[in-house]
Motif scaffolding. Structure first.
Motif, short mmCIF file in Angstrom:
data_model
loop_
_atom_site.label_atom_id
_atom_site.label_comp_id
_atom_site.label_asym_id
_atom_site.label_seq_id
_atom_site.Cartn_x
_atom_site.Cartn_y
_atom_site.Cartn_z
N GLU A 1 0.84 -1.20 0.00
CA GLU A 1 0.00 0.00 0.00
C GLU A 1 0.88 1.25 0.00
N THR A 2 0.48 2.26 -0.78
CA THR A 2 1.21 3.52 -0.81
C THR A 2 1.05 4.22 0.54
N PRO A 3 2.15 4.64 1.14
CA PRO A 3 2.04 5.30 2.44
C PRO A 3 1.31 6.64 2.32
N SER A 4 0.63 7.00 3.39
CA SER A 4 0.00 8.32 3.42
C SER A 4 0.77 9.18 4.42
N ALA A 5 0.80 10.45 4.15
CA ALA A 5 1.54 11.38 5.00
C ALA A 5 0.73 11.74 6.23
N ILE A 6 1.43 12.03 7.30
CA ILE A 6 0.82 12.61 8.50
C ILE A 6 0.94 14.12 8.34
N ILE A 7 -0.18 14.79 8.28
CA ILE A 7 -0.22 16.24 8.04
C ILE A 7 -0.94 16.89 9.20
N ARG A 8 -0.33 17.94 9.76
CA ARG A 8 -1.02 18.70 10.81
C ARG A 8 -0.67 20.18 10.69
N VAL A 9 -1.66 21.02 10.92
CA VAL A 9 -1.48 22.46 11.08
C VAL A 9 -2.01 22.74 12.47
N GLN A 10 -1.16 23.30 13.34
CA GLN A 10 -1.54 23.42 14.74
C GLN A 10 -0.90 24.64 15.39
N ARG A 11 -1.53 25.12 16.43
CA ARG A 11 -0.99 26.25 17.19
C ARG A 11 0.11 25.78 18.14
N GLU A 12 -0.08 24.62 18.76
CA GLU A 12 0.85 24.13 19.78
C GLU A 12 2.15 23.63 19.18
N ASP A 13 3.18 23.60 20.02
CA ASP A 13 4.49 23.12 19.61
C ASP A 13 4.43 21.61 19.35
N PHE A 14 5.47 21.07 18.77
CA PHE A 14 5.56 19.64 18.49
C PHE A 14 6.86 19.11 19.05
N ASP A 15 6.92 17.79 19.20
CA ASP A 15 8.11 17.10 19.68
C ASP A 15 8.65 16.26 18.52
N ALA A 16 9.74 16.73 17.91
CA ALA A 16 10.28 16.08 16.72
C ALA A 16 10.66 14.62 16.99
N GLY B 1 -8.07 24.56 6.04
CA GLY B 1 -8.62 23.65 5.04
C GLY B 1 -7.75 23.64 3.79
N MET B 2 -7.51 24.79 3.22
CA MET B 2 -6.68 24.86 2.03
C MET B 2 -5.22 24.56 2.36
N ALA B 3 -4.74 25.01 3.51
CA ALA B 3 -3.35 24.74 3.90
C ALA B 3 -3.12 23.24 4.02
N GLU B 4 -4.02 22.54 4.69
CA GLU B 4 -3.89 21.10 4.85
C GLU B 4 -3.99 20.37 3.51
N THR B 5 -4.89 20.83 2.66
CA THR B 5 -5.05 20.22 1.34
C THR B 5 -3.78 20.38 0.51
N GLU B 6 -3.19 21.56 0.54
CA GLU B 6 -1.97 21.79 -0.24
C GLU B 6 -0.80 21.01 0.36
N MET B 7 -0.72 20.95 1.69
CA MET B 7 0.33 20.15 2.32
C MET B 7 0.20 18.68 1.91
N GLN B 8 -1.03 18.18 1.88
CA GLN B 8 -1.26 16.79 1.48
C GLN B 8 -0.84 16.57 0.04
N ARG B 9 -1.17 17.51 -0.84
CA ARG B 9 -0.79 17.40 -2.25
C ARG B 9 0.73 17.34 -2.40
N ILE B 10 1.41 18.24 -1.71
CA ILE B 10 2.88 18.29 -1.76
C ILE B 10 3.48 16.99 -1.24
N CYS B 11 2.96 16.51 -0.12
CA CYS B 11 3.48 15.28 0.47
C CYS B 11 3.20 14.07 -0.41
N ASP B 12 2.03 14.02 -1.02
CA ASP B 12 1.72 12.92 -1.93
C ASP B 12 2.70 12.91 -3.11
N LEU B 13 3.03 14.09 -3.63
CA LEU B 13 4.01 14.18 -4.72
C LEU B 13 5.37 13.66 -4.26
#
Length: 157
Positions: A3-18, A59-71
């Protein structure tokens, strides 16, 4: 058939732990031979900047991030990909963006992460406003020709 992997995409206010995000991407996997991560930070611009204010088009930011990641997944045969972008007020020294690319080999992981960042900088609907140490609020940051050139090299390859 794999199966083709799918990306984990998030747009969030809070910090993240790399490190936690890297563990999440690789947990239970034995097929990953390379993991490349990029963390973009808010710099202080030689002491003149206190923070950036980041806005996005929900909505649009997440959609564009998904498109970029899929590419990227398709182009570099990535086994996994995480892209997290923050919004809101981000102080100098704080994290803004995380990209983690997983691949069987290092070059694909490096290229995949680089590709995603080059396109996020130019194609995803995020805007930055500078806040100076002097208390002044600057203008919205304009796009840079160098960022467009970095993205465009992928279009020529």
């Amino acid at each position: 058939m794999t199966e083709t992997p799918s990306a984990i995409i998030r747009v969030q206010r809070e910090d993240f732990d790399a490190a936690s995000e890297a563990r999440r991407l690789t947990h239970g996997r034995k097929d990953i031979g390379a993991l490349v991560s990029f963390v973009g930070l808010c710099r202080d611009e030689a002491g003149t900047l206190s923070a950036l204010e980041l806005e996005h088009y929900p909505g649009m930011a997440e959609t564009e991030m998904q498109r970029i990641c899929d590419l990227a997944i398709s182009r570099f045969s990535l086994l996994g990909l995480t892209a997290i972008h923050r919004f809101g007020r981000i102080e100098a020294g704080e994290q803004i963006v995380l990209v983690i690319a997983a691949a069987p080999h290092r070059q694909a992981a490096f290229d995949g992460a680089n590709f995603v960042m080059d396109f996020l900088k130019t194609s995803a609907p995020f805007w930055k406003k500078e806040h100076g140490r002097d208390g002044e609020t600057g203008d919205w940051v304009a796009a840079k020709d160098a960022d467009d050139s970095a993205r465009d090299r992928w279009l020529r390859e």
